[in-house]
Design a protein around this motif. Structure first.
Motif, PDB file in Angstrom:
ATOM      1  N   GLU A 425       0.818  -1.202   0.000  1.00  0.00           N
ATOM      2  CA  GLU A 425       0.000   0.000   0.000  1.00  0.00           C
ATOM      3  C   GLU A 425       0.858   1.260   0.000  1.00  0.00           C
ATOM      4  OE1 GLU A 425      -2.698  -0.219   3.245  1.00  0.00           O
ATOM      5  OE2 GLU A 425      -3.911  -1.833   2.345  1.00  0.00           O
ATOM      6  N   GLU A 426       1.946   1.240   0.770  1.00  0.00           N
ATOM      7  CA  GLU A 426       2.834   2.410   0.799  1.00  0.00           C
ATOM      8  C   GLU A 426       3.423   2.672  -0.577  1.00  0.00           C
ATOM      9  OE1 GLU A 426       6.966   4.012   2.903  1.00  0.00           O
ATOM     10  OE2 GLU A 426       6.260   1.964   3.233  1.00  0.00           O
ATOM     11  N   GLN A 427       3.935   1.610  -1.229  1.00  0.00           N
ATOM     12  CA  GLN A 427       4.510   1.764  -2.561  1.00  0.00           C
ATOM     13  C   GLN A 427       3.460   2.263  -3.557  1.00  0.00           C
ATOM     14  OE1 GLN A 427       7.587   1.449  -3.931  1.00  0.00           O
ATOM     15  NE2 GLN A 427       6.657   2.041  -5.871  1.00  0.00           N
ATOM     16  N   GLY A 428       2.264   1.650  -3.507  1.00  0.00           N
ATOM     17  CA  GLY A 428       1.204   2.041  -4.432  1.00  0.00           C
ATOM     18  C   GLY A 428       0.767   3.477  -4.240  1.00  0.00           C
ATOM     19  N   ARG A 429       0.653   3.902  -2.991  1.00  0.00           N
ATOM     20  CA  ARG A 429       0.230   5.280  -2.722  1.00  0.00           C
ATOM     21  C   ARG A 429       1.293   6.275  -3.174  1.00  0.00           C
ATOM     22  NH1 ARG A 429      -4.311   5.216   0.462  1.00  0.00           N
ATOM     23  NH2 ARG A 429      -4.756   3.198   1.444  1.00  0.00           N
ATOM     24  N   VAL A 459      -7.880   5.942  -5.003  1.00  0.00           N
ATOM     25  CA  VAL A 459      -6.586   5.344  -4.648  1.00  0.00           C
ATOM     26  C   VAL A 459      -6.689   3.827  -4.629  1.00  0.00           C
ATOM     27  CG1 VAL A 459      -4.814   5.146  -2.871  1.00  0.00           C
ATOM     28  CG2 VAL A 459      -5.854   7.374  -3.350  1.00  0.00           C
ATOM     29  N   ASN A 460      -7.742   3.306  -4.004  1.00  0.00           N
ATOM     30  CA  ASN A 460      -7.907   1.848  -3.912  1.00  0.00           C
ATOM     31  C   ASN A 460      -8.105   1.210  -5.282  1.00  0.00           C
ATOM     32  OD1 ASN A 460      -7.649   1.811  -1.116  1.00  0.00           O
ATOM     33  ND2 ASN A 460      -9.837   2.128  -0.772  1.00  0.00           N
ATOM     34  N   GLN A 466      -3.348  -1.736 -10.548  1.00  0.00           N
ATOM     35  CA  GLN A 466      -1.907  -1.779 -10.755  1.00  0.00           C
ATOM     36  C   GLN A 466      -1.219  -2.788  -9.837  1.00  0.00           C
ATOM     37  OE1 GLN A 466      -0.186  -0.016 -13.136  1.00  0.00           O
ATOM     38  NE2 GLN A 466      -2.215   0.595 -13.848  1.00  0.00           N
ATOM     39  N   ARG A 467      -1.989  -3.716  -9.286  1.00  0.00           N
ATOM     40  CA  ARG A 467      -1.438  -4.665  -8.310  1.00  0.00           C
ATOM     41  C   ARG A 467      -0.212  -5.395  -8.865  1.00  0.00           C
ATOM     42  NH1 ARG A 467      -2.648  -6.947  -3.634  1.00  0.00           N
ATOM     43  NH2 ARG A 467      -4.566  -5.697  -3.507  1.00  0.00           N
ATOM     44  N   GLU A 468      -0.303  -5.909 -10.069  1.00  0.00           N
ATOM     45  CA  GLU A 468       0.807  -6.678 -10.637  1.00  0.00           C
ATOM     46  C   GLU A 468       2.039  -5.800 -10.829  1.00  0.00           C
ATOM     47  OE1 GLU A 468       1.866  -9.480 -14.537  1.00  0.00           O
ATOM     48  OE2 GLU A 468      -0.156  -8.685 -14.268  1.00  0.00           O
ATOM     49  N   ASN A 469       1.842  -4.598 -11.375  1.00  0.00           N
ATOM     50  CA  ASN A 469       2.975  -3.700 -11.604  1.00  0.00           C
ATOM     51  C   ASN A 469       3.632  -3.277 -10.291  1.00  0.00           C
ATOM     52  OD1 ASN A 469       2.588  -3.751 -14.373  1.00  0.00           O
ATOM     53  ND2 ASN A 469       1.270  -1.949 -14.378  1.00  0.00           N
ATOM     54  N   ILE A 470       2.810  -2.951  -9.287  1.00  0.00           N
ATOM     55  CA  ILE A 470       3.345  -2.537  -7.986  1.00  0.00           C
ATOM     56  C   ILE A 470       4.115  -3.684  -7.345  1.00  0.00           C
ATOM     57  CG2 ILE A 470       2.739  -1.771  -5.659  1.00  0.00           C
ATOM     58  CD1 ILE A 470       0.269  -0.404  -6.928  1.00  0.00           C
ATOM     59  N   THR A 471       3.536  -4.884  -7.410  1.00  0.00           N
ATOM     60  CA  THR A 471       4.189  -6.057  -6.833  1.00  0.00           C
ATOM     61  C   THR A 471       5.526  -6.324  -7.506  1.00  0.00           C
ATOM     62  OG1 THR A 471       2.057  -7.064  -6.261  1.00  0.00           O
ATOM     63  CG2 THR A 471       3.956  -8.534  -6.413  1.00  0.00           C
ATOM     64  N   ASN A 472       5.557  -6.241  -8.830  1.00  0.00           N
ATOM     65  CA  ASN A 472       6.804  -6.478  -9.563  1.00  0.00           C
ATOM     66  C   ASN A 472       7.856  -5.433  -9.220  1.00  0.00           C
ATOM     67  OD1 ASN A 472       5.755  -8.730 -10.804  1.00  0.00           O
ATOM     68  ND2 ASN A 472       5.167  -7.671 -12.671  1.00  0.00           N
ATOM     69  N   LEU A 473       7.424  -4.196  -9.069  1.00  0.00           N
ATOM     70  CA  LEU A 473       8.371  -3.127  -8.726  1.00  0.00           C
ATOM     71  C   LEU A 473       9.002  -3.380  -7.359  1.00  0.00           C
ATOM     72  CD1 LEU A 473       9.659  -0.404  -9.360  1.00  0.00           C
ATOM     73  CD2 LEU A 473       7.650   0.705  -8.378  1.00  0.00           C
ATOM     74  N   ILE A 474       8.185  -3.796  -6.392  1.00  0.00           N
ATOM     75  CA  ILE A 474       8.704  -4.092  -5.057  1.00  0.00           C
ATOM     76  C   ILE A 474       9.696  -5.252  -5.125  1.00  0.00           C
ATOM     77  CG2 ILE A 474       8.098  -4.917  -2.748  1.00  0.00           C
ATOM     78  CD1 ILE A 474       5.434  -3.430  -3.055  1.00  0.00           C
TER      79      ILE A 474
END
Length: 547
Positions: A425-429, A459-460, A466-474
């Motif tokens: 959530e922090e990364q996504g925000r 935001v949600n 963007q769940r997949e993109n955020i997860t991959n970035l992390i």
């Protein structure tokens, strides 16, 4: 041996319609004056404003420096005199509390805390003493009020609430001892209802509560040290090849010097520019299932026939010969490689009306127009040499970026990481915040629109989409950070100071607020990433293929 095939595709952006825009990753930095194609290299210098950089922090904010490695489940006894770690103040307790630790999904730990009556009683006495100092009851001196009178005046319920709060405040630091150095900052939550704790304390003079805390995720490599022998194939689109790009840029500049004249005596041919109204429907044997294709709807689409290879295959050939005012209808099939997945393989019936038709009246391409093609040049040879040098720089940047992307993409596939929800959530925000800043920089938003875009719902939705993109970035960032530590890579303090100064200067130049500590963290991440990518390139087998 890890194998990755990574492709670069030239950008073709058009503001009129997105139907004719193939998927893109790498592009050139030139603009077509008629169709306004925007081709920007997706590569940022270290001194670029940090709001534009990935805002993820690999230096995960822990409660304390690491003390121990993660455990699956354990029963711990927090000593009355123990301290979780240096720098964390904890009060001595009159008795030990018992903490049961259990691992949960998403790098989360549940701590079940049992507080003995001795601790509850001590907290009760402290609460009474504090009330005695604050409450003023006629006829009694502060601190000398009998307990029964004080309880009657303040209310037993209020005293009980304050006692439970005191127990939590004093015992929570001791309960967190087992996750000290692993717990992510601001991720600690007491999940037991306060009302339930009140009932338990009232009945038993003891207290039990559960705490949920996210811990720093462990990076697990599917193949140990697999990153040391990566094998990568990077496909480069031939349009970023310097010689070809240079010729195209000269052609673009030459066309910009010409006059557009209306075609009156013939149909469309290659080299012309047409203004088209386009629509399309699906082709189905059952006519009741025929549907419009919104992505194909375009009014006043400016189509340069020299860019025919960038649109839907067969589109240009189907309208060759069309005259001003004429309408043509023809079937086409969207290829399986099309960007919009829902259109792949779809058979469509296109209807195209030619609203305007122009040809270019171009000056002769010789030394006399050299200065118009590129100010300061006296002949075509000088024009080509200057543009070729720029195109080579673009090609090198595109090649480097494609290589970096391929490596990062492969790293993401090589690791397994149980990502904590708070970290996601922090990364996504942060990414969404950067997106809003970018929108604000390009479009003036009123307060109502800004409030709508900043709402929890918006935001949600972004986080979910963007769940997949955020997860991959992390995963990429954590993998890079792990390699940096594993290989003992370093950068000099001079490099860090210099880049921090450059970044702060950029913020000041753009009149943006910044947190110097956060800037330092982000610059450190950029430097770490650069060192890791440089190391990986040196140890990887990289093959470049031009398409």
């Amino acid at each position: 041996m890890e194998l990755c095939v990574y492709s670069t595709k030239l950008l073709y952006l058009n503001q009129k319609t997105h139907l004719f825009v193939p998927k893109s990753t790498i592009s050139l930095s030139f603009k077509n004056p008629i169709l306004q194609f925007n081709r920007e290299i997706q590569k940022r210098p270290l001194n670029y404003p940090l709001k534009k950089l990935s805002s993820f922090s690999r230096q995960i904010q822990l409660l304390q420096p690491p003390l121990s490695s993660p455990r699956n489940s354990s029963l711990l006894k927090a000593s009355a005199s123990s301290s979780p770690a240096s720098g964390v103040e904890t009060e001595k307790l009159p008795a030990d509390i018992k903490v049961t630790e259990a691992q949960e999904p998403n790098s989360r730990v549940r701590l079940s805390v049992e507080v003995p009556p001795a601790v509850g009683q001590d907290c009760y006495r402290r609460v009474l003493k504090e009330f005695m100092k604050q409450v003023k009851i006629p006829g009694f001196r502060p601190g000398k009020i009998p307990e029964s009178i004080l309880l009657n005046y303040v209310g037993e319920e209020n005293v009980q609430k304050a006692t439970v709060e005191s127990i939590l405040k004093r015992t929570l630091p001791h309960a967190m001892f087992s996750v000290t150095g692993r717990a992510l900052r601001d991720s600690v939550r007491i999940i037991t209802k306060f009302s339930d704790m009140e009932k338990t304390y009232s009945a038993l003079s003891s207290l039990s509560y559960d705490v949920i805390v996210d811990v720093a995720p462990e990076v697990k490599w599917k193949t140990e040290n697999g990153y040391k022998n990566m094998k990568i194939v990077v496909e480069i689109d031939n349009e970023i090849e310097a010689e070809r790009a240079c010729d195209q840029e000269i052609r673009r500049r030459h066309k910009s010097l010409g006059l557009l004249k209306i075609v009156t005596d013939r149909g469309l041919q290659v080299g012309d520019l047409a203004v088209l109204d386009i629509s399309a429907t699906t082709i189905d044997e059952d006519e009741s299932n025929v549907e419009k294709i919104p992505a194909a709807e375009s009014k006043g689409f400016h189509f340069d026939t020299e860019d025919g290879d960038k649109v839907l295959p067969g589109f240009l050939d189907s309208i060759i010969g069309i005259q001003r005012g004429e309408t043509k209808s023809f079937p086409l099939v969207f290829p399986e490689s099309w960007q919009q997945e829902h259109l792949r393989g779809v058979r469509a019936q296109f209807t195209v009306e030619c609203k305007e038709l122009f040809y270019r009246d171009l000056p002769e391409l010789n030394d006399s127009i050299a200065d118009k093609l590129l100010p300061g040049c006296t002949d075509l040879k000088q024009v080509k040499e200057s543009l070729l040098q720029k195109c080579r720089e673009v090609e090198e940047a595109a090649r480097d970026q494609a290589t970096d992307n391929a490596i990062l993409d492969q790293l993401c596939k090589m690791v397994e990481i149980d990502i904590p929800q708070s970290l996601f959530e922090e990364q996504g925000r942060q990414l969404y915040g950067a997106k809003l800043l970018e929108i604000q920089a390009n479009v003036k938003l009123n307060e109502q629109k800004l409030a709508s875009l900043s709402s929890p719902k918006a935001v949600n939705e972004y986080l979910e989409n963007q769940r997949e993109n955020i997860t991959n970035l992390i995963k990429q960032n954590l993998a890079v950070g792990d390699i940096f530590k594993r290989e003992n890579l370093q950068f000099s303090s001079e490099e860090l100071v210099k880049e921090v100064q450059n970044s702060i200067a950029e913020f000041k130049r753009h009149k943006q607020k910044y947190d110097e500590e956060r800037v330092g963290e982000q610059v450190q991440e950029v430097l770490e990433g650069a060192k890791v990518l440089e190391w990986l390139k040196q140890h990887a087998e990289i093959q470049y293929v031009t398409r």
